[in-house]
Design a protein around this motif. Structure first.
Motif, mmCIF file in Angstrom:
data_model
loop_
_atom_site.group_PDB
_atom_site.id
_atom_site.type_symbol
_atom_site.label_atom_id
_atom_site.label_comp_id
_atom_site.label_asym_id
_atom_site.label_seq_id
_atom_site.Cartn_x
_atom_site.Cartn_y
_atom_site.Cartn_z
ATOM 1 N N VAL A 79 20.355 71.619 5.889
ATOM 2 C CA VAL A 79 19.852 71.809 4.528
ATOM 3 C C VAL A 79 18.722 72.845 4.521
ATOM 4 C CG1 VAL A 79 18.729 70.686 2.566
ATOM 5 C CG2 VAL A 79 20.631 69.550 3.728
ATOM 6 N N ALA A 80 17.875 72.834 5.547
ATOM 7 C CA ALA A 80 16.783 73.813 5.625
ATOM 8 C C ALA A 80 17.311 75.237 5.784
ATOM 9 C CB ALA A 80 15.847 73.472 6.782
ATOM 10 N N LEU A 81 18.449 75.395 6.433
ATOM 11 C CA LEU A 81 19.035 76.724 6.647
ATOM 12 C C LEU A 81 19.962 77.159 5.511
ATOM 13 C CD1 LEU A 81 19.835 76.554 10.468
ATOM 14 C CD2 LEU A 81 18.048 77.916 9.347
ATOM 15 N N GLU A 82 20.124 76.292 4.519
ATOM 16 C CA GLU A 82 21.032 76.586 3.409
ATOM 17 C C GLU A 82 20.747 77.931 2.748
ATOM 18 O OE1 GLU A 82 22.263 74.778 -0.948
ATOM 19 O OE2 GLU A 82 20.634 73.849 0.175
ATOM 20 N N ASN A 83 19.484 78.248 2.562
ATOM 21 C CA ASN A 83 19.126 79.464 1.826
ATOM 22 C C ASN A 83 18.902 80.677 2.711
ATOM 23 O OD1 ASN A 83 19.276 78.286 -0.743
ATOM 24 N ND2 ASN A 83 17.301 77.303 -0.400
ATOM 25 N N GLY A 84 19.245 80.571 3.987
ATOM 26 C CA GLY A 84 19.160 81.760 4.834
ATOM 27 C C GLY A 84 18.556 81.509 6.198
ATOM 28 N N THR A 85 18.417 82.591 6.903
ATOM 29 C CA THR A 85 17.943 82.605 8.285
ATOM 30 C C THR A 85 16.478 82.194 8.368
ATOM 31 O OG1 THR A 85 19.510 84.359 8.773
ATOM 32 C CG2 THR A 85 17.659 84.134 10.274
ATOM 33 N N LYS A 86 16.166 81.424 9.417
ATOM 34 C CA LYS A 86 14.780 81.004 9.640
ATOM 35 C C LYS A 86 14.456 81.060 11.124
ATOM 36 C CE LYS A 86 14.296 78.310 5.549
ATOM 37 N NZ LYS A 86 14.072 77.069 4.914
ATOM 38 N N GLU A 105 29.774 80.113 9.089
ATOM 39 C CA GLU A 105 30.661 79.730 7.977
ATOM 40 C C GLU A 105 31.032 78.254 8.095
ATOM 41 O OE1 GLU A 105 31.554 81.362 5.147
ATOM 42 O OE2 GLU A 105 30.027 82.758 5.867
ATOM 43 N N LEU A 106 31.294 77.804 9.312
ATOM 44 C CA LEU A 106 31.619 76.391 9.530
ATOM 45 C C LEU A 106 30.425 75.507 9.161
ATOM 46 C CD1 LEU A 106 33.669 74.298 10.566
ATOM 47 C CD2 LEU A 106 32.735 74.683 12.879
ATOM 48 N N GLY A 107 29.237 75.902 9.553
ATOM 49 C CA GLY A 107 28.032 75.148 9.207
ATOM 50 C C GLY A 107 27.812 75.066 7.713
ATOM 51 N N ARG A 108 28.134 76.144 6.999
ATOM 52 C CA ARG A 108 27.973 76.164 5.547
ATOM 53 C C ARG A 108 28.869 75.141 4.851
ATOM 54 N NH1 ARG A 108 24.863 78.716 3.238
ATOM 55 N NH2 ARG A 108 23.643 80.441 3.928
ATOM 56 N N THR A 109 29.964 74.745 5.498
ATOM 57 C CA THR A 109 30.850 73.747 4.883
ATOM 58 C C THR A 109 30.184 72.377 4.793
ATOM 59 O OG1 THR A 109 31.953 73.108 6.956
ATOM 60 C CG2 THR A 109 32.927 74.948 5.713
ATOM 61 N N LEU A 110 29.115 72.178 5.542
ATOM 62 C CA LEU A 110 28.397 70.898 5.523
ATOM 63 C C LEU A 110 27.301 70.834 4.463
ATOM 64 C CD1 LEU A 110 27.985 70.374 9.353
ATOM 65 C CD2 LEU A 110 29.439 69.038 7.819
ATOM 66 N N PHE A 140 25.749 67.413 2.847
ATOM 67 C CA PHE A 140 24.410 66.979 3.224
ATOM 68 C C PHE A 140 23.453 66.976 2.036
ATOM 69 C CE2 PHE A 140 24.790 68.220 7.998
ATOM 70 C CZ PHE A 140 25.683 67.197 8.187
ATOM 71 N N GLU A 141 23.605 67.918 1.133
ATOM 72 C CA GLU A 141 22.778 67.925 -0.080
ATOM 73 C C GLU A 141 23.050 66.661 -0.883
ATOM 74 O OE1 GLU A 141 20.359 69.555 -1.844
ATOM 75 O OE2 GLU A 141 19.952 70.661 -0.015
ATOM 76 N N SER A 142 24.310 66.266 -0.969
ATOM 77 C CA SER A 142 24.669 65.043 -1.695
ATOM 78 C C SER A 142 24.035 63.822 -1.043
ATOM 79 C CB SER A 142 26.188 64.878 -1.757
ATOM 80 O OG SER A 142 26.761 65.912 -2.513
ATOM 81 N N VAL A 143 24.044 63.764 0.278
ATOM 82 C CA VAL A 143 23.440 62.641 1.001
ATOM 83 C C VAL A 143 21.934 62.622 0.777
ATOM 84 C CG1 VAL A 143 22.979 61.689 3.295
ATOM 85 C CG2 VAL A 143 25.278 62.508 2.729
ATOM 86 N N ARG A 144 21.294 63.796 0.866
ATOM 87 C CA ARG A 144 19.844 63.875 0.640
ATOM 88 C C ARG A 144 19.497 63.421 -0.775
ATOM 89 N NH1 ARG A 144 16.640 66.690 -2.195
ATOM 90 N NH2 ARG A 144 18.220 68.218 -2.787
ATOM 91 N N GLU A 145 20.237 63.899 -1.753
ATOM 92 C CA GLU A 145 19.984 63.512 -3.142
ATOM 93 C C GLU A 145 20.196 62.018 -3.344
ATOM 94 O OE1 GLU A 145 22.524 66.043 -5.455
ATOM 95 O OE2 GLU A 145 21.354 67.835 -4.970
ATOM 96 N N TRP A 146 21.238 61.471 -2.726
ATOM 97 C CA TRP A 146 21.492 60.036 -2.837
ATOM 98 C C TRP A 146 20.309 59.249 -2.263
ATOM 99 C CZ3 TRP A 146 21.473 55.737 0.107
ATOM 100 C CH2 TRP A 146 22.044 54.581 -0.445
ATOM 101 N N ALA A 147 19.832 59.668 -1.093
ATOM 102 C CA ALA A 147 18.708 58.968 -0.453
ATOM 103 C C ALA A 147 17.466 59.000 -1.333
ATOM 104 C CB ALA A 147 18.411 59.587 0.913
#
Length: 125
Positions: free
Chosen positions: A29-36, A84-89, A93-100
């Motif tokens: 989720v932290a890497l969702e918006n780009g390289t860090k 690209e494979l990581g982006r499929t998650l 994961f955002e849904s799980v974070r929001e649910w929590a």
């Protein structure tokens, strides 16, 4: 081949272990918006140790979910990004974070109710 995560010998269990890990969820989720860079990730993900972040990033890289780029500079600059494979998650994961975050109060109440009930049912010693 037919994979079956319920079969104890199925290699999908290795992937399930990886993606069910809290550090994996937070890193993806932290890497969702780009390289860090490593330090950025460590600051953003409260509570993660340097060792745990390193281990998780290596595992994610090995599984093809994260790429690691090392730049020849002094000191060395290392950046991480999702494949690209990581982006499929990300959506999962955002849904799980929001649910929590949305349900934590109900979970905490249920835990308190359970603990109170368990304490009242404990046998006297």
């Amino acid at each position: 081949m037919n994979w079956d995560v319920y079969n104890e010998k199925c290699p999908t269990r290795i992937v399930l272990d990886r993606i069910a890990d809290k550090w994996t969820v937070l890193i993806v989720v932290a890497l969702e918006n780009g390289t860090k860079r490593f330090g950025e990730l460590r600051r953003e993900i409260g509570g993660v140790s340097q060792k745990m972040l390193t281990q998780t990033l290596r595992g994610l890289e090995r599984d093809g979910l994260v790429t690691r780029v090392v730049y020849a500079s002094v000191p060395p600059k290392v950046e991480y990004s999702l494949t690209e494979l990581g982006r499929t998650l990300v959506h999962i994961f955002e849904s799980v974070r929001e649910w929590a975050e949305r349900n934590i109060e109900d979970v905490l109440k249920a835990q308190g109710d359970y603990d109170t009930k368990a304490a009242s049912e404990a046998p006297d010693e």
